[in-house]
Design a protein around this motif. Structure first.
Motif, mmCIF file in Angstrom:
data_model
loop_
_atom_site.group_PDB
_atom_site.id
_atom_site.type_symbol
_atom_site.label_atom_id
_atom_site.label_comp_id
_atom_site.label_asym_id
_atom_site.label_seq_id
_atom_site.Cartn_x
_atom_site.Cartn_y
_atom_site.Cartn_z
ATOM 1 N N GLY A 113 1.003 -1.282 -0.119
ATOM 2 C CA GLY A 113 -0.010 -0.097 0.097
ATOM 3 C C GLY A 113 1.014 1.330 0.052
ATOM 4 N N SER A 114 1.904 1.190 0.733
ATOM 5 C CA SER A 114 2.931 2.613 0.761
ATOM 6 C C SER A 114 3.462 2.766 -0.629
ATOM 7 N N VAL A 115 3.932 1.598 -1.349
ATOM 8 C CA VAL A 115 4.698 1.668 -2.446
ATOM 9 C C VAL A 115 3.562 2.204 -3.288
ATOM 10 N N THR A 116 2.249 1.587 -3.523
ATOM 11 C CA THR A 116 1.221 2.171 -4.351
ATOM 12 C C THR A 116 0.972 3.650 -4.155
ATOM 13 N N HIS A 117 1.005 4.054 -2.880
ATOM 14 C CA HIS A 117 0.796 5.590 -2.501
ATOM 15 C C HIS A 117 1.926 6.641 -3.274
ATOM 16 N N SER A 118 3.108 6.052 -3.051
ATOM 17 C CA SER A 118 4.190 6.744 -3.605
ATOM 18 C C SER A 118 4.249 6.606 -5.080
ATOM 19 N N ILE A 119 3.753 5.661 -5.953
ATOM 20 C CA ILE A 119 3.525 5.613 -7.239
ATOM 21 C C ILE A 119 2.547 6.723 -7.383
ATOM 22 N N ARG A 120 1.446 6.710 -6.751
ATOM 23 C CA ARG A 120 0.378 7.956 -7.124
ATOM 24 C C ARG A 120 0.841 9.152 -6.970
ATOM 25 N N ASP A 121 1.744 9.351 -6.044
ATOM 26 C CA ASP A 121 2.444 10.865 -5.867
ATOM 27 C C ASP A 121 3.299 11.124 -7.080
ATOM 28 N N GLN A 122 4.106 10.156 -7.501
ATOM 29 C CA GLN A 122 4.763 10.286 -8.938
ATOM 30 C C GLN A 122 3.979 10.767 -9.944
ATOM 31 N N ILE A 123 2.930 9.886 -9.979
ATOM 32 C CA ILE A 123 1.864 10.382 -11.209
ATOM 33 C C ILE A 123 1.316 11.734 -11.080
ATOM 34 N N ASP A 124 0.935 12.192 -9.596
ATOM 35 C CA ASP A 124 0.372 13.466 -9.698
ATOM 36 C C ASP A 124 1.562 14.481 -10.068
ATOM 37 N N PHE A 125 2.639 14.279 -9.538
ATOM 38 C CA PHE A 125 3.992 15.210 -10.116
ATOM 39 C C PHE A 125 3.970 15.240 -11.445
#
Length: 813
Positions: free
Chosen positions: A647-659
């Motif tokens: 879940g933490s890694v998935t959240h990090s991926i979402r932040d990268q996509i938002d960037f």
């Protein structure tokens, strides 16, 4: 005073016999002259009637002696002055004249002859009258030459100002040919001040040296290109990197005459670095796409196309700047002991001396006593090669004090030793009329005659001196004319009514006209209607004495539109009045097309990124939903820990996509001028934090994401400032341009992290905020660094180079 010859004419046939020296003085064979009309046909048109009338008056008995001065055309096309003296020596039985005999001499010989003939009282009156008439002719010639010299001096000054004040470096060269007939090197003949400033090399160190000697390289730089241009006489332009100076240059080369060439160049290192920054941004974006989608290969191909377009854009860019100031100035040359070796007429009149009286006198003769200590210091600066511009007081011959604006330059011999000084002096006191009065003529005719002959000699010497000066000015004018007419950039000048007064051939060619079709037309006739507001604003700046640069569209004769980059400078008179403007124009149509292609490619990449981002976010949403279900179904702690990690890694991926959603717009639009006050006003300050903006009208030329820069700086203060409750924005000038500071009173940043905070992924949150700040600013060459004191607060210093900042109502920085 030489060249005396005899002649005899038989009437009424007009056949002549004469001393052969008269023909050889003129460069003809004696056989060329048989009849009286053979001589009179060569008379100057202005002297013909007067000469013929003088002969007629004598043979009809109106005057006892034939005496006349006239000009006659020599074989080489020049005119010689002669004086004829004669009379009837034989008459027919009816008393009519049969033979007229006389002597002929050049103008200088006349004086000696007239000195002897002055003893004869009956001939003195006629000689005096003739000499008086001759004096009027000489005075007229003197005035005409003086006007011509003034025009030539002004035109030479215009071209010299172009050479001296243009922002681009300019150098002239000649090819050095070896014993085998091949080009072996080139020698530097002259350079302008911008050459010295851009390359950091003094003119005295390289003028007269070969390319190898001047640049300290094993081979002369770009010899193959330069020799080709000098041989074919076809101008070329190219962009290059010169390793010994670690600089990139854009160079235009042309040949004003066979065996010689001139280079006009500008330092484009800053533009090149900006392009490198944009290339790095594209590389980072390519890497991000590779991580996010399986279509990385297609993205890389698009970026390779983008880089290729940028390379073509860089090759097509050409920027030249020109500042021209015109003024009517006195010219003063001195030797190494500061004794006068040359002054022009205007400077001599400025001090009330004749030019010849100033020659040989030292500079202290014209300086008040209380100025001489400061003068010695200025002269020492000349000796060590330092030029100077300053206001100075001078003593006239009458002891009056006048002010002059001096621009002084040292002169050096070929061996590099100090050889004198050259100064241009502009009269900045009120102009005074110079009263000329002729001395009273003596009562006796001999004294009056001596005075007139002395005046004639002085006028003759002045004519000879003006003739030599005129020839020198013509050569100098030709030199600078070749520079203007053969340059690869368009040049035009316009007057206060916006009427075009000058265009070079390149300017007319760019617009599809011949030069005379553009002269007299209003410059706004050539401006695209869509850019008239921009043009009107820049014209207003010129009238206010402000130079500037702009890019706008112009309309050709056939109706097609071209993009041009304009470097424009106002022209002022001696009293500061606006006389018009001078501008250099570069055709950047190809560059603009490449820019549009670049933006289109970015839009296509952003569309692909948007589609990919949307698909990935949908998949992440599905993953997170399944993770929630898996966590509810898991019973073992190890299983729950493993699911939380996912879940933490998935959240990090979402932040990268938002960037990437923010980063996609970076560099896709053309930078614009943005008022900092309006950008700051959009920030939402959290409770407990105050912001003080002290930049007073500052505008910044930056990417449209500039608002994100200050949003992230505020976010950094809020997240990491801990105790911060105050932010202060200030600006100060520096050698690099303008330094804009964002300073808070929080915890500050440790020294070891001052550079790392700008790296992607560094920090406790997303690690992308300050990375994005640096990327946005780098688009227009702006840099940022952290310079605060740990424990006392963070201080971000943003350095704005020249051309990226200005203040409202103050023009471009």
């Amino acid at each position: 005073m030489g060249n005396l010859a005899w002649w005899e004419m038989e009437l009424p046939q007009g056949t002549v016999r004469f001393d052969a020296r008269k023909a050889t003085i003129l460069g003809y064979s004696p056989e060329r002259f048989v009849h009286y009309s053979d001589f009179t046909s060569l008379l100057h048109p202005e002297d013909y009637e007067r000469t013929m009338q003088a002969m007629q008056d004598h043979i009809t008995g109106k005057v006892p002696r034939y005496l006349v001065d006239y000009r006659i055309c020599a074989a080489d096309g020049s005119y010689h002055w002669f004086r004829d003296i004669g009379g009837v020596t034989r008459s027919n039985p009816d008393g009519s004249p049969q033979i007229v005999t006389g002597i002929v001499m050049d103008i200088t010989a006349v004086k000696g002859m007239e000195s002897e003939l002055a003893k004869k009282h009956e001939e003195l009156q006629a000689a005096f009258a003739q000499l008086a008439a001759n004096e009027k002719v000489l005075q007229w010639n003197y005035a005409e030459l003086e006007k011509s010299s003034t025009v030539l001096a002004r035109r030479e000054e215009e071209f010299r100002n172009l050479f001296t004040n243009m922002e681009e470096g300019l150098a002239t060269h000649e090819l050095v040919v070896g014993t085998d007939g091949r080009v072996a090197d080139y020698r530097i003949l002259s350079v302008n001040p911008s050459f010295e400033r851009i390359l950091g090399i003094r003119a005295a160190e390289i003028i007269g040296k070969t390319g190898k000697e001047a640049y300290k390289t094993s081979d002369s730089p770009y010899l193959d290109i330069y020799s080709r241009v000098a041989r074919t006489r076809k101008p070329e332009s190219f962009v290059t990197y010169f390793p010994p100076m670690d600089k990139h240059f854009r160079i235009s080369v042309y040949s004003p005459k066979a065996g010689r060439f001139a280079t006009i160049f500008s330092d484009i290192s800053k533009e090149f670095r900006q392009e490198e920054a944009l290339r790095k941004k594209n590389t980072d974006l390519e890497a991000a796409y590779e991580e996010l989608t399986a279509t990385g290969e297609e993205i890389r191909q698009n970026f390779e196309k983008l880089i290729e377009n940028q390379h073509e854009l860089r090759k097509s860019e050409e920027r030249y700047r020109r500042i021209v100031e015109t003024a009517r100035e006195g010219i003063w040359a001195m030797d190494r002991e500061f004794r006068t070796t040359f002054v022009n007429r205007q400077f001599a009149e400025f001090l009330g001396y004749p030019p010849e009286e100033m020659i040989g006198r030292d500079i202290y003769s014209y300086i008040p006593e209380d100025e001489r200590v400061d003068l010695r210091q200025k002269l020492e600066e000349r000796k060590i090669g330092k030029a100077g511009s300053y206001e100075w007081r001078y003593l006239t011959k009458k002891g009056e004090v006048r002010w002059g604006l001096v621009s002084a330059t040292p002169l050096f011999a070929a061996d590099g030793t100090f050889d004198g000084s050259f100064a241009m002096v502009t009269d900045i006191t009120a102009q005074k009329d110079t009263e000329f009065a002729l001395k009273e003529k003596n009562a006796s005719l001999e004294a009056a005659y001596e005075e007139m002959t002395a005046t004639e000699e002085e006028l003759r010497q002045n004519l000879e001196e003006l003739g030599r000066n005129q020839n020198d000015l013509r050569k100098s004018e030709e030199k600078f004319r070749r520079i203007v007419e053969t340059t690869h950039e368009g040049i035009w000048m316009w007057d206060p009514d916006l009427k075009i007064t000058f265009v070079n051939a390149r300017m007319a060619e760019m617009h599809g006209y011949v030069e005379k079709e553009m002269l007299g037309r209003c410059i706004t006739d050539f401006i695209d209607p869509g850019d008239r507001l921009t043009s009107d604003a820049e014209i207003k700046n010129r009238r206010q004495g402000i130079s500037g640069h702009m890019e706008l569209r112009q309309v050709r004769k056939d109706g097609s539109v071209i993009w041009v980059q304009i470097s424009s400078t106002p022209l002022k008179g001696c009293n500061g009045e606006f006389l018009g403007a001078f501008a250099m124009l570069t055709d950047i149509t190809e560059r603009k097309r490449a820019e549009m292609a670049l933006r289109q490619a970015n839009r296509q990449l952003n569309l692909l990124s948007s589609i990919t981002r949307h698909d990935i976010l949908n998949n992440i949403t599905v993953i997170r939903s399944h993770l929630l279900l898996a966590e509810e179904a898991a019973h073992e702690p190890s299983e729950r820990a493993f699911l939380k990690k996912i879940g933490s890694v998935t959240h990090s991926i979402r932040d990268q996509i938002d960037f990437t959603k923010v980063y996609k717009d970076l560099g896709t639009n053309e930078p614009q001028w943005q008022a900092l006050e309006k950008v700051i006003a959009k920030l939402a300050l959290p409770p407990g934090i105050s912001l003080q903006n002290e930049t007073d009208g500052l505008e910044i030329y930056a990417d449209l994401l500039l608002e994100k820069v200050f949003y992230n700086l505020l976010d950094n203060t809020v997240r990491h400032g801990e105790k911060a409750d105050r932010v202060r924005i200030t600006c100060t000038t520096a050698s690099e341009g303008l330094v804009l500071s964002w300073e808070d009173n929080g915890a500050g940043i440790p020294d070891k992290n001052k550079e790392a905070i700008f790296d992607k992924g560094f920090g406790k949150n997303t690690g992308l905020g300050l990375f994005l700040v640096r990327e946005i600013l780098s688009i227009t060459g702006i840099t940022i660094r952290e310079a605060g004191t740990p424990g006392s607060g963070a201080r971000f210093e943003i350095t704005l180079p020249g051309g990226t900042f200005r203040f409202a109502n103050a023009g471009t920085s």
